[in-house]
Write a protein that holds these residues in place. Structure first.
Motif, PDB file in Angstrom:
ATOM      1  N   GLY A   1       0.824  -1.201   0.000  1.00  0.00           N
ATOM      2  CA  GLY A   1       0.000   0.000   0.000  1.00  0.00           C
ATOM      3  C   GLY A   1       0.850   1.238   0.000  1.00  0.00           C
ATOM      4  O   GLY A   1       2.092   1.172  -0.051  1.00  0.00           O
ATOM      5  N   ALA A   2       0.195   2.355   0.077  1.00  0.00           N
ATOM      6  CA  ALA A   2       0.922   3.610   0.127  1.00  0.00           C
ATOM      7  C   ALA A   2       1.753   3.612   1.397  1.00  0.00           C
ATOM      8  O   ALA A   2       1.407   2.980   2.391  1.00  0.00           O
ATOM      9  N   SER A   3       2.833   4.324   1.332  1.00  0.00           N
ATOM     10  CA  SER A   3       3.778   4.339   2.430  1.00  0.00           C
ATOM     11  C   SER A   3       3.098   4.698   3.750  1.00  0.00           C
ATOM     12  O   SER A   3       3.262   4.021   4.764  1.00  0.00           O
ATOM     13  N   ASP A   4       2.325   5.741   3.710  1.00  0.00           N
ATOM     14  CA  ASP A   4       1.701   6.188   4.955  1.00  0.00           C
ATOM     15  C   ASP A   4       0.721   5.164   5.487  1.00  0.00           C
ATOM     16  O   ASP A   4       0.569   4.978   6.689  1.00  0.00           O
ATOM     17  N   PHE A   5       0.103   4.482   4.538  1.00  0.00           N
ATOM     18  CA  PHE A   5      -0.838   3.452   4.959  1.00  0.00           C
ATOM     19  C   PHE A   5      -0.095   2.336   5.684  1.00  0.00           C
ATOM     20  O   PHE A   5      -0.470   1.902   6.763  1.00  0.00           O
ATOM     21  N   ILE A   6       0.990   1.899   5.077  1.00  0.00           N
ATOM     22  CA  ILE A   6       1.721   0.777   5.660  1.00  0.00           C
ATOM     23  C   ILE A   6       2.255   1.149   7.032  1.00  0.00           C
ATOM     24  O   ILE A   6       2.096   0.421   8.010  1.00  0.00           O
ATOM     25  N   PHE A   7       2.878   2.316   7.118  1.00  0.00           N
ATOM     26  CA  PHE A   7       3.494   2.664   8.397  1.00  0.00           C
ATOM     27  C   PHE A   7       2.474   3.207   9.379  1.00  0.00           C
ATOM     28  O   PHE A   7       2.712   3.269  10.567  1.00  0.00           O
ATOM     29  N   GLY A   8       1.328   3.644   8.852  1.00  0.00           N
ATOM     30  CA  GLY A   8       0.372   4.246   9.745  1.00  0.00           C
ATOM     31  C   GLY A   8      -0.779   3.349  10.130  1.00  0.00           C
ATOM     32  O   GLY A   8      -1.034   3.134  11.298  1.00  0.00           O
TER      33      GLY A   8
END
Ligand SMILES: Nc1ncnc2c1ncn2[C@@H]1O[C@H](COP(=O)(O)OP(=O)(O)OP(=O)(O)O)[C@@H](O)[C@H]1O
Ligand SMILES: Nc1ncnc2c1ncn2[C@@H]1O[C@H](COP(=O)(O)OP(=O)(O)OP(=O)(O)O)[C@@H](O)[C@H]1O
Ligand SMILES: [Mg+2]
Ligand SMILES: [Mg+2]
Lengths: 325, 502, 560, 291
Positions: free
Chosen positions: C533-540
């Motif tokens: 997924g989008a970076s922010d999605f993965i880390f968030g």
């Protein structure tokens, strides 16, 4: 299965190769000269004799037809009869095989063992006297033309000391349908000098390859890591350096062995050793086509088999090597 | 018993055990231990009784041979006239080329008959005064009840029975021949109980084998090695060979291959001018050839056989080179500046062949003829010579008698009669042909020899070839051999060697 | 953190100066370095890439390369100056008393011997009395300990059959094999993902505490330092510029360079803000891409890529041995101008994806479209149109440089053959790029073996950048770089992405770096995509357990 | 394997080119070039040779005013002059043929290893074919069909020798081709030819470099053997090899000088080439090149 495809692949390639080889041999001999002059006694034969001999050998036919006949005979398993010896050509080659084999095997075993041994010995003591001796001696050994070396061996080992006979093949025993001389004491004595003459340049060659390779391998990181691991020098040498330098060495061993089987003419001539190489050169000079063809076939098979074996060894030694069919 | 074993290093390859397969010495020399001939040619090339004790001419076209009694083959069966008939039939009717060489010796034979077991009558086509000489080449085989023995069967070593002083023991082609004494031999008991011939083709290897005492006899030693061999204690014998090596010229073509003027332009064939041939022959320093190249083991030649042998001319002796005279002759012939030629020859076929080409080049350079010596393997040489690609070349001839060579080299080529087989230069001299034919029709004896000498005198004036030398056969033997009788035909046999007295 | 201070420290380095003699003269690589490593102590060495850290490590085990000279100072091991020892005495220390983990793990292993055999031979050399089965037992145990999955199977693997991280762990296992009292570990975890790294550090820490192992740890990874080191040495240009206890150094760096280094440490942001791009799983993103115009469309589409590794030559020939499933149905997309991060377990197939896409390995896929062209991944080799448009920074920089070409030759070749305009071909591009990567021009004339690990890595990056690719696959491109250089490189890469419309696949185990540079992330495990997924999605927001596990496994100190 | 103390200054790899063997080699080359000036006699000019002075021992003063320093051969040629003149041909024939054979063999061998599969199969079968063809036959065919000449001999020697290099270099290239730096090159837009020649070849060449001087020596010997059989250089313009081969027949005779001196010259030449080869190999390795 991969093995099967590899083998069938190699076999069909070998077959093609033999075909090409036979064509080259055929056309080659044809272009060199007319065998019939060696078949008849040129100092007494009349033109009529020559003409009749030409006809009987089929040499009056166009070359392509001669080739077709040759191939037809081959299909029945016959290479024809030697023009000169009047023996079945392939039998003639086979009869020389034991002598050639025992010489070549002896020489290559000595060369491989002594060569790698010396090379590694030199490399463990870089810059020392031993190293320098090995380097210098190998250079000199490689610089002596083989007829000189052979002659010197005869001078030193036979004429001056009388230790070994100067040539010939000693007494033989028949085992497995061949006459072997290495099984008798007399035969062994006769083997010593020619074997040395064949082995010495190869000892030097292999020693140089081993030394040069090991010098290179010693600089690699994994050897440094082996040292850091605390492995003994000998183990590093034999278990790590040796396999890593062995590809070219094995190649050379394979090549040289093939060469000894087929082309050890000089040594065979000077030591009056009745081998395949001598037979081949004589047959070429006499344009004895059936024998040349039979010998060439034997040699090609030997080289194809040897090289296939060497290729297989590559894969055994180096897992990264992919074997092609 | 070991003391009676004779070990010989020979250059003779012995390619087959079939005695009628090839006329080459390479075969016949060694096989003469096993097989014998009706007539034997001694070391002066005179005929001696062999299996035949006597022979005479019944008529112009018929010969009678009386056979030796109480001769037995190695298998115990008696030797009879039937075996002679069989042998000649085998050669004439059974053997196919390439084993055709012997047919030349039976060519004149019309029929053979055996009136009784010890008599053979041979009828010939026309007069055959030299029939006994021809028969001195033919080994007598034992009649095989099951038909003619094939070469294959003989090579297998099974049916190998002759009447000779030694019996066959074993053979490996190109390698070794072992013989044992024939205790039932009709003649003198053979001197050696065992004879072992090792085929050693490299001269150096033969020298080494003799030097180390590895063999008792070594044949055809290189002349230059003789000194060293003697120093090592071996004895050396030599004899001028009944043969000639010579230079032969292309005489038929308008332009001889390889011959140009100094700047490389083709010129008319200079060899067709007798003066040119004479000049070239005159300018050869044969002394260098025999003294230097053959180390003294050669005789400078002016005719086919060494002087003194039957049929040679005492008028012809080799002369030292006369460069000025030769140069003058050349100028006379229209070549004051000489010309350029390629001198061809085989490499390593005859003693000194390659070097001779170069020595001749040195000699000819002195009369302004520049020579490019080219030596190639013998088979290549033969092919090219046969194809007429050479202008001048080195050749050799040998035979049972002088007339054989005269006919082969100089008689006008005739496919039918087989004359001029070696006349690659297409020399044609009808007067000579006629003289030769007459001489050859004479019975063996002084008259014939004289006639042949005259023919030689006559033809050599024309200089159709430039004779070079008769090389010597050089044999060496060690201490176990007392003496070795050399034969000008270059045979190597155990019969010629006698053991040293103990 | 207990420090047992015995009389004689296991390792005592005094005023060590190391010089290198070359044709161009003598250079001092390490100047006047002193430190003491006590029993049960962990001393970290950090510093600039090329500062001489590895060289010190080599000096300590007495394996300086050709041309190096220890011009002054002493190295004492358990009180004995090793310079005074005979070669054989010194050798007796190796493996038993002092073991070493080389920075360059790949080339540390003999390519022709199975890793099991290499491990076992070390064990049996050091414990000659151990019976064969015991040796094997211990070898398997060690493999297990360093977290190699399926040690029994891996025992018979050749080095080239392992992933980068696996090889590194094998090297660690070998170093541990002799139960040494000192280990010199040069970047021991550079190729390891967070979970495995944690495990390795735990093992090392355990040894330090239980057996009194002294560890000289050379690393760029501040989190590793923070987690395990007792004290830290900071090096720059061959000199020690700061030496302090870890906590003190991290909290209160004295030296400006140390401060800049610490400030450059990338930190993972776990804010739960709404993602800027891409909303969720791969499907959504794919849908989005499909709608986008040609220009913005995905530059790379991979559908159901799978890879099974056969056996090596001989086994393949005889049809024995088992196959490895490296990739199973991997699908991903790379947006034009986007950076797709691939993170995941060591050995999960990250590098394999890269290699297949670069045409260096075959695979099977339903569809691979690159730059609008359908590619055949079933055959090795380079499809003409893509040649040079896709570039790779290899995970192992050392062996991906031709040993017989100097840096300049390598880079110039790249410039010459990829240049599209006359300007591109100009040699100044090389010097420019090299300088921007923080490499001195002096290095241009050197051969690869004359460079430090980080320098080699930067040469590889330079090579890839100079080729002017449209897609770049960077496989752990900064693993050997100190954080400040790393920051510069990342900036450079970002710039290239934005200015040159470069699209990039960025493989890394450093989540913070991935977060920093990538706009989409794909999490891999066991050859499968676990999370995408989008970076922010993965880390968030991702609630994938493995993703969470990875994130949580990060060394604590920098998670704030 | 011992480990030298790393703390002491390692002997720096020697970059000297003026090593004694190299000097000797240079001398040989110089002698070959200057042969017409140095040699007392032109052994290729029949007018300068006096057959009656054949086999004169060293030191003889000949009729042409020649001082036969090393004696004369069986045809009266001054041995010293033969050596000098022969060197030119031998050096050229052997070095040209060995280098050309190496160039061909190396390229072909590396190509086979790089492409693998059918390319490898075809090339290697051609190699097999070549290896099983006897030198003698090749030389015969070449010389009979093309006519005699130094260039034909060189051609024959190239045909005979290239396959050895191909096989040897392939063995190394096979494992080298799997290394990452080749992968890296493959991702560059480099032509296959460039990867093969610039990347794979230099890294696989080491054993071939060991082989090269040996093969040069081998070429001299082969050329001598061919000349001996009448297949080599023109017989009246002997190469060093054929001078030795001719002299070989005198080895066991009292005329030692005919075989010994040319033999020593040949031996020295090949040894010098071999030693020089050792240097090349050392310098070739970048690890031995210091910056
Ligand atoms: N063989 C050599 N010849 C010349 N210089 C060398 C050689 N090996 C290394 N160097 C130089 O020595 C310096 C120190 O190298 P070293 O490998 O110790 O650095 P490092 O601190 O480990 O760096 P990195 O973190 O990048 O691995 C570097 O500048 C390097 O270029
Ligand atoms: N040539 C090969 N033969 C057999 N198996 C291989 C080969 N190359 C890789 N593998 C296996 O494939 C799997 C994936 O390897 P890959 O190198 O892609 O891992 P990775 O994700 O890059 O790991 P790391 O982070 O450790 O580098 C590993 O289990 C590895 O052992
Ligand atoms: Mg480092
Ligand atoms: Mg990886």
């Amino acid at each position: 299965m991969a093995l099967l495809t590899t083998i069938t692949g190699r076999l069909s390639q070998a077959f093609l190769l033999l075909l090409v080889m036979s064509l080259i041999g055929f056309i080659g001999i044809h272009s060199v000269g007319n065998p019939v002059y060696n078949v008849v006694n040129i100092e007494t034969a009349t033109p009529e004799d020559i003409r009749r001999a030409t006809e009987l050998l089929g040499l009056d036919q166009p070359l392509w037809r001669q080739y077709v006949v040759f191939v037809q005979n081959l299909a029945t398993g016959s290479f024809g009869t030697s023009y000169i010896y009047h023996l079945p050509a392939f039998d003639l080659v086979l009869s020389k095989l034991p002598a050639t084999l025992e010489l070549a095997v002896g020489a290559i075993v000595i060369a491989t063992i002594a060569g790698t041994g010396l090379g590694l010995l030199a490399v463990t003591r870089p810059g020392t006297l031993i190293d320098r001796i090995v380097v210098t001696a190998t250079v000199f050994a490689l610089s002596v033309p083989s007829f000189w070396l052979s002659m010197m061996l005869i001078l030193a080992g036979a004429v001056m000391t009388g230790w070994f006979p100067p040539g010939g093949r000693g007494s033989t025993v028949e085992v497995l349908g061949g006459d072997w001389s290495f099984l008798t004491a007399d035969g062994l004595k006769h083997l010593v000098l020619p074997t040395l003459a064949l082995a010495i340049p190869n000892v030097a060659l292999i020693a140089r390859l081993a030394r040069a390779g090991t010098v290179e391998v010693k600089k690699t990181d994994f050897v440094r890591f082996c040292i850091a691991k605390g492995l003994s020098g000998r183990r590093i040498l034999f278990r790590h350096a040796l396999p890593n330098i062995s590809l070219p060495i094995i190649t050379i061993v394979g090549l040289q062995f093939g060469g000894m089987l087929a082309f050890a003419v000089v040594v065979e001539t000077i030591f009056a050793w009745p081998g395949v190489g001598k037979l081949l050169i004589d047959s070429i000079q006499l344009l004895d086509r059936p024998v040349v063809m039979a010998t060439l076939t034997f040699i090609s098979i030997a080289f194809v088999a040897l090289n296939a074996l060497v290729d297989l060894l590559y894969a055994v030694l180096d897992p990264r090597v992919r074997i092609s069919a | 018993a070991a003391a009676q074993e004779l070990r010989v290093a020979t250059s003779y390859k012995l390619m087959t055990l079939d005695p009628h397969y090839s006329t080459l010495n390479e075969n016949s020399s060694l096989l003469s231990h096993i097989y014998e001939r009706l007539v034997y040619q001694d070391e002066h090339l005179n005929l001696q009784p062999g299996l035949a004790t006597s022979w005479r001419r019944l008529s112009d076209t018929s010969w009678e041979f009386k056979l030796r009694e109480n001769v037995r083959f190695h298998d115990g069966s008696p030797f009879t006239s039937d075996d002679v008939v069989y042998t000649i039939e085998r050669i004439r009717n059974f053997l196919k080329p390439p084993s055709g060489g012997f047919q030349a010796y039976t060519k004149g034979i019309a029929s053979v008959s055996a009136p009784d077991p010890l008599t053979v009558i041979i009828d010939t086509d026309g007069s055959q005064p030299t029939l006994p000489l021809s028969l001195s080449a033919i080994f007598i085989m034992h009649r095989d009840a099951s038909g003619f023995a094939t070469t294959e069967a003989l090579n297998a070593g099974t049916a190998l029975v002759g009447t000779g002083p030694y019996k066959f023991k074993s053979w490996r082609s190109g390698e070794i021949l072992e013989l044992t004494r024939n205790d039932d031999y009709w003649g003198d008991r053979p001197s050696w109980s065992e004879v072992k011939f090792r085929i050693v083709e490299s001269p150096a290897a033969r020298v080494a084998a003799l030097s180390t005492g590895d063999v008792d006899i070594a044949d055809f030693l290189p002349a230059r090695d003789v000194e060293a061999i003697k120093q090592r204690g071996a004895k050396v014998e030599s004899v001028p060979a009944a043969r000639l090596n010579f230079l032969q010229f292309e005489l038929a073509k308008e332009a001889a291959p390889g011959v140009t003027d100094k700047s490389g332009n083709t010129i008319p064939n200079p060899f067709r001018d007798q003066k040119v041939r004479q000049a070239l022959s005159m300018a050869i320093d044969r002394g260098i050839l025999v003294e230097k190249i053959l180390s003294g083991f050669g005789t400078a030649a002016a005719q086919f056989f060494p002087n003194g042998l039957a049929g040679t001319s005492s008028n012809l002796t080799a002369q030292p080179p006369r460069y000025d005279e030769a140069k003058a002759l050349l100028a006379e012939a229209g070549f004051p500046d000489g010309f350029k030629l390629v001198l061809n020859g085989p490499a390593g076929r005859y003693p000194g062949d390659g070097e001779t080409l170069q020595a001749v080049a040195q000699s000819w350079a002195r009369i302004g003829v520049s020579v490019q010596p080219v030596a190639v393997p013998f088979s290549v040489f033969n092919t090219k010579r046969g194809a007429g690609e050479y202008g001048v070349w080195y050749g050799g001839c040998s035979g049972e008698s002088v007339d054989v060579c005269l006919e082969a080299v100089l008689a006008s080529p005739d496919a039918e009669s087989g004359a001029g087989a070696l006349n690659y230069g297409q020399y044609r001299n009808p007067a000579f042909d006629e003289m030769l034919e007459k001489a050859r029709a004479l019975d063996v004896g002084p008259a014939r020899d004289k006639a042949l000498a005259d023919v030689t005198d006559f033809v050599m004036k024309d200089q159709p070839i430039a004779p070079l030398y008769h090389f010597h056969h050089i044999f060496g033997y060690g201490e176990r051999v007392g003496s070795y009788v050399m034969h000008p035909r270059g045979w190597t046999t155990a019969m010629q060697a006698s053991p040293a007295a103990k | 953190m207990t420090i047992e201070n015995s009389e004689i420290p296991p390792l005592d380095v005094r005023n060590l100066t190391l010089q290198h003699h070359g044709a161009s003269g003598t250079t001092t690589i390490v100047r006047d370095v002193s430190f003491v490593l006590g029993r049960g102590e962990v001393l970290g060495i950090i510093g600039e890439s090329g500062a001489g850290k590895s060289t010190i490590g080599n000096a300590v085990i007495g394996l300086l390369g050709a041309g190096f000279e220890q011009s002054s100072g002493t190295v004492r091991v358990n009180g004995t100056a090793i310079e005074t020892l005979t070669a054989s005495k010194r050798h007796a220390l190796r493996g038993r008393t002092i073991a070493s983990i080389f920075q360059d793990h790949t080339s540390s292993l003999d390519p022709l011997m199975t890793v099991g055999a290499q491990l076992s031979e070390t064990i049996s050399t050091i414990f000659p009395d151990l019976p064969g089965t015991g040796v094997r037992q211990r070898a398997l145990e060690l493999l297990q300990r360093v977290g190699i999955p399926d040690p029994n199977g891996r025992y018979h693997s050749y080095p080239h059959q392992l992933s980068g991280g696996q090889r590194q762990r094998v090297v660690i296992a070998i170093a541990l094999a002799g139960s040494p009292s000192i280990i010199v570990a040069d970047e021991p975890t550079s190729a390891l993902d967070a979970t495995v790294q944690k495990q390795i550090l735990r093992v090392l820490r355990g040894l330090v505490e239980e057996t009194g192992l002294s560890l000289l740890l050379i690393t760029h990874d501040m989190s590793v330092i923070a987690e395990i080191a007792d004290s830290v040495l900071v090096m720059k240009d061959g000199e020690v510029i700061e030496h302090n206890a870890t906590a003190a150094l991290l909290d209160n760096p004295q030296n400006a360079y140390t401060r800049s280094l610490l400030s450059a440490v990338p930190r993972l942001r776990l804010s739960h803000e709404a993602p800027a791009i891409g909303q969720g799983g791969p499907d959504e993103e794919a849908a989005q891409c499909d709608e986008a115009s040609e220009a913005d469309g995905p530059v790379l589409v991979v559908e159901n890529l799978s890879k099974t590794f056969g056996n090596h030559g001989l086994q393949a020939l005889f049809g024995i041995g088992s196959a490895t499933f490296a990739l199973r149905n991997v699908s991903l997309q790379l947006r034009r101008g986007g950076v797709l991060g691939i993170v995941g377990e060591s050995g999960s197939g990250k590098s394999t994806i890269g290699r297949i896409l670069a045409g260096l390995e075959t695979g099977s896929a339903d569809k691979v479209v690159m730059n609008g062209r359908v590619c055949d991944v079933g055959s090795r080799g380079r499809s003409g149109g893509l040649l040079g448009r896709i570039q790779m920074v290899f995970q192992d920089p050392a062996s991906s440089l031709n040993p017989r070409l100097t840096v300049a030759e390598t880079l110039m070749e790249c410039v010459r053959f990829t240049a599209r305009t006359e300007h591109d071909r100009h040699p100044s591009r090389v010097t420019e790029t090299v300088e921007r990567l923080g490499l001195s021009k002096v290095l241009l004339t050197r051969y690869p073996h004359q460079l430090s690990g980080g320098q080699k890595q930067r040469v590889c990056i330079a090579r890839a950048l100079l080729a002017g690719p449209e897609i770049m696959i960077a496989d752990e491109p900064t693993s050997a770089l100190d954080v400040s250089v790393q920051a510069e490189i990342l900036a450079l890469l970002k710039q290239a992405v934005s200015e040159r419309n470069l699209s990039m696949i960025f493989i890394s185990h450093d989540l913070a770096v991935v977060q920093d540079i990538c706009d989409a992330v794909c999490v891999m495990k066991d050859g499968r995509i676990e999370d995408y997924g989008a970076s922010d999605f993965i880390f968030g927001r991702s609630d994938n357990p493995y993703t969470r596990h990875l994130i949580n496994a990060r060394p604590k100190i920098f998670t704030l | 394997m011992t480990h030298q103390p790393s703390t002491t200054l390692k002997r720096r790899p020697s970059r000297r080119v003026c090593t004694p063997p190299n000097l000797i080699l240079a001398l040989f080359v110089a002698a070959a070039v200057a042969a017409p000036v140095l040699a007392p006699q032109n052994p290729y000019d029949p007018l300068q040779i006096f057959g009656w002075e054949a086999s004169s021992p060293p030191g003889t003063i000949g009729s042409g005013g020649y001082h036969y320093l090393l004696g004369t051969d069986g045809l009266g040629r001054d041995i010293a002059s033969c050596i000098l003149y022969g060197l030119r041909i031998s050096l050229m024939v052997s070095i040209v043929s060995a280098l050309a054979a190496a160039a061909i063999g190396l390229t072909v061998g590396v190509t086979a290893a790089y492409f693998g599969k059918w390319v490898d199969a075809i090339i290697m079968r051609v190699v097999d074919l070549q290896l099983s063809l006897p030198t003698m036959l090749v030389a015969l065919i070449a010389i009979v069909t093309l006519g005699p000449g130094v260039d034909r001999i060189i051609l024959a020697l190239i045909i005979v020798q290239w396959a050895t290099y191909a096989r040897v270099v392939r063995s190394v290239a096979l494992s080298e081709a799997g290394k990452p730096y080749i992968d890296a090159a493959r991702t560059m837009p480099l032509s296959n030819a460039r990867i093969v020649l610039r990347h794979l070849l230099p890294n696989s060449i080491a054993p071939a470099i060991t082989l090269l001087p040996i093969e040069i020596g081998h070429a001299v010997a082969l050329e001598a053997t061919l000349s001996f059989l009448g297949l080599g250089v023109p017989m009246d313009q002997p190469s060093l090899g054929s001078t030795v081969a001719n002299g070989f027949q005198y080895l066991l005779t009292g005329q030692y000088w005919i075989s010994l001196f040319p033999g020593f010259a040949l031996f020295g030449l090949i040894a010098a080439i071999n030693f020089a080869g050792e240097d090349i190999r050392r310098i070739w390795d970048p690890r031995n090149r210091s910056i």
